[in-house]
Design a protein around this motif. Structure first.
Motif, short mmCIF file in Angstrom:
data_model
loop_
_atom_site.label_atom_id
_atom_site.label_comp_id
_atom_site.label_asym_id
_atom_site.label_seq_id
_atom_site.Cartn_x
_atom_site.Cartn_y
_atom_site.Cartn_z
N THR A 93 0.83 -1.19 0.00
CA THR A 93 0.00 0.00 0.00
C THR A 93 0.87 1.25 0.00
OG1 THR A 93 -0.14 0.12 2.41
CG2 THR A 93 -1.89 -1.10 1.28
N GLY A 94 0.30 2.33 -0.42
CA GLY A 94 0.97 3.61 -0.41
C GLY A 94 -0.06 4.71 -0.56
N THR A 95 0.40 5.94 -0.64
CA THR A 95 -0.52 7.06 -0.82
C THR A 95 -0.11 7.88 -2.03
OG1 THR A 95 0.74 8.49 0.66
CG2 THR A 95 -1.09 7.26 1.63
N MET A 96 -1.10 8.56 -2.60
CA MET A 96 -0.89 9.42 -3.76
C MET A 96 -1.78 10.64 -3.59
SD MET A 96 -1.69 8.59 -7.78
CE MET A 96 -3.44 8.39 -7.51
N ARG A 97 -1.27 11.82 -3.94
CA ARG A 97 -2.06 13.05 -3.90
C ARG A 97 -2.28 13.56 -5.32
NH1 ARG A 97 0.94 13.62 0.69
NH2 ARG A 97 -0.27 13.95 2.58
N VAL A 98 -3.49 14.03 -5.57
CA VAL A 98 -3.82 14.65 -6.85
C VAL A 98 -4.34 16.05 -6.53
CG1 VAL A 98 -5.15 14.48 -8.98
CG2 VAL A 98 -4.48 12.39 -7.78
N THR A 99 -3.73 17.05 -7.15
CA THR A 99 -4.14 18.43 -6.91
C THR A 99 -4.66 19.02 -8.22
OG1 THR A 99 -2.37 18.63 -5.26
CG2 THR A 99 -3.39 20.67 -6.02
N PHE A 100 -5.82 19.65 -8.13
CA PHE A 100 -6.49 20.23 -9.29
C PHE A 100 -6.61 21.74 -9.11
CE2 PHE A 100 -8.38 16.09 -8.42
CZ PHE A 100 -8.38 15.47 -9.66
N ASP A 101 -6.38 22.51 -10.19
CA ASP A 101 -6.74 23.92 -10.18
C ASP A 101 -8.26 23.99 -10.07
OD1 ASP A 101 -4.16 24.80 -10.39
OD2 ASP A 101 -4.29 25.35 -12.51
N VAL A 127 -9.26 8.93 0.41
CA VAL A 127 -9.25 9.02 1.87
C VAL A 127 -9.42 10.45 2.38
CG1 VAL A 127 -7.97 6.88 2.26
CG2 VAL A 127 -6.71 9.01 1.95
N ALA A 128 -9.18 11.44 1.54
CA ALA A 128 -9.33 12.82 1.99
C ALA A 128 -9.46 13.75 0.80
CB ALA A 128 -8.14 13.26 2.84
N THR A 129 -10.27 14.77 0.97
CA THR A 129 -10.40 15.85 -0.01
C THR A 129 -10.36 17.16 0.76
OG1 THR A 129 -11.77 14.53 -1.50
CG2 THR A 129 -11.86 16.89 -1.79
N LYS A 130 -9.59 18.12 0.26
CA LYS A 130 -9.56 19.42 0.92
C LYS A 130 -9.29 20.51 -0.11
CE LYS A 130 -4.70 19.15 2.35
NZ LYS A 130 -3.79 19.20 3.50
N THR A 131 -9.65 21.71 0.25
CA THR A 131 -9.35 22.87 -0.57
C THR A 131 -8.06 23.47 -0.05
OG1 THR A 131 -11.68 23.28 -0.97
CG2 THR A 131 -10.18 25.10 -1.39
N ARG A 152 -7.59 25.64 -5.10
CA ARG A 152 -7.17 24.33 -5.61
C ARG A 152 -7.73 23.24 -4.72
NH1 ARG A 152 -2.76 24.03 -9.09
NH2 ARG A 152 -1.94 22.22 -8.02
N SER A 153 -8.12 22.12 -5.33
CA SER A 153 -8.61 20.96 -4.59
C SER A 153 -7.54 19.90 -4.56
CB SER A 153 -9.87 20.39 -5.25
OG SER A 153 -10.92 21.31 -5.18
N GLU A 154 -7.38 19.25 -3.41
CA GLU A 154 -6.39 18.18 -3.26
C GLU A 154 -7.11 16.94 -2.77
OE1 GLU A 154 -2.30 18.66 -1.45
OE2 GLU A 154 -3.36 17.53 0.11
N GLN A 155 -6.84 15.83 -3.44
CA GLN A 155 -7.39 14.55 -3.03
C GLN A 155 -6.24 13.63 -2.67
OE1 GLN A 155 -9.66 13.34 -6.47
NE2 GLN A 155 -11.50 14.32 -5.68
N GLU A 156 -6.41 12.88 -1.59
CA GLU A 156 -5.41 11.89 -1.19
C GLU A 156 -6.03 10.51 -1.36
OE1 GLU A 156 -2.94 10.40 2.70
OE2 GLU A 156 -3.48 12.51 2.55
N TYR A 157 -5.29 9.62 -2.00
CA TYR A 157 -5.75 8.27 -2.26
C TYR A 157 -4.83 7.25 -1.60
CZ TYR A 157 -8.71 10.09 -5.99
OH TYR A 157 -9.66 10.76 -6.69
N GLN A 158 -5.42 6.15 -1.14
CA GLN A 158 -4.64 4.99 -0.75
C GLN A 158 -4.56 4.11 -1.98
OE1 GLN A 158 -6.37 1.86 1.70
NE2 GLN A 158 -4.45 1.78 2.84
#
Length: 93
Positions: A36-44, A67-71, A76-82
């Protein structure tokens, strides 16, 4: 001799979308343990639509769990995925 699972993110990637890390390599994955690991995706702000924008794994043996979404700054929106390869996942040969 060297079975692998490849996580491929496919789509029209434009400026305003960033992946951290930009490529994901688990290295050798013990069959009984998986990985397992984590990845972040950031969107304008103009590249993300709540409920319509998603990241999916093209390989059914790889799971992505949001696992998480934040502004973050400037809308910008950031999503964190496992990211996970489960134990005993069938591998490509």
């Amino acid at each position: 001799e060297h079975p692998v699972i490849v996580l491929r993110i496919q789509g029209r990637v434009t400026s305003g979308v960033a992946f951290d890390p930009p490529a994901y390599a688990f290295g050798a994955v013990p069959e009984r343990q998986g990985a397992t690991g984590t990845m972040r995706v950031t969107f304008d702000a103009d590249r993300y639509a709540e409920g319509k924008t998603s990241v999916v794994a093209t390989d059914p043996r790889v799971s992505l769990k949001l696992v998480a979404t934040k502004t973050v700054s400037n809308g910008r929106s950031e999503q964190e995925y496992q990211v996970a390869v489960p134990p005993h996942a069938a591998v490509l040969k």
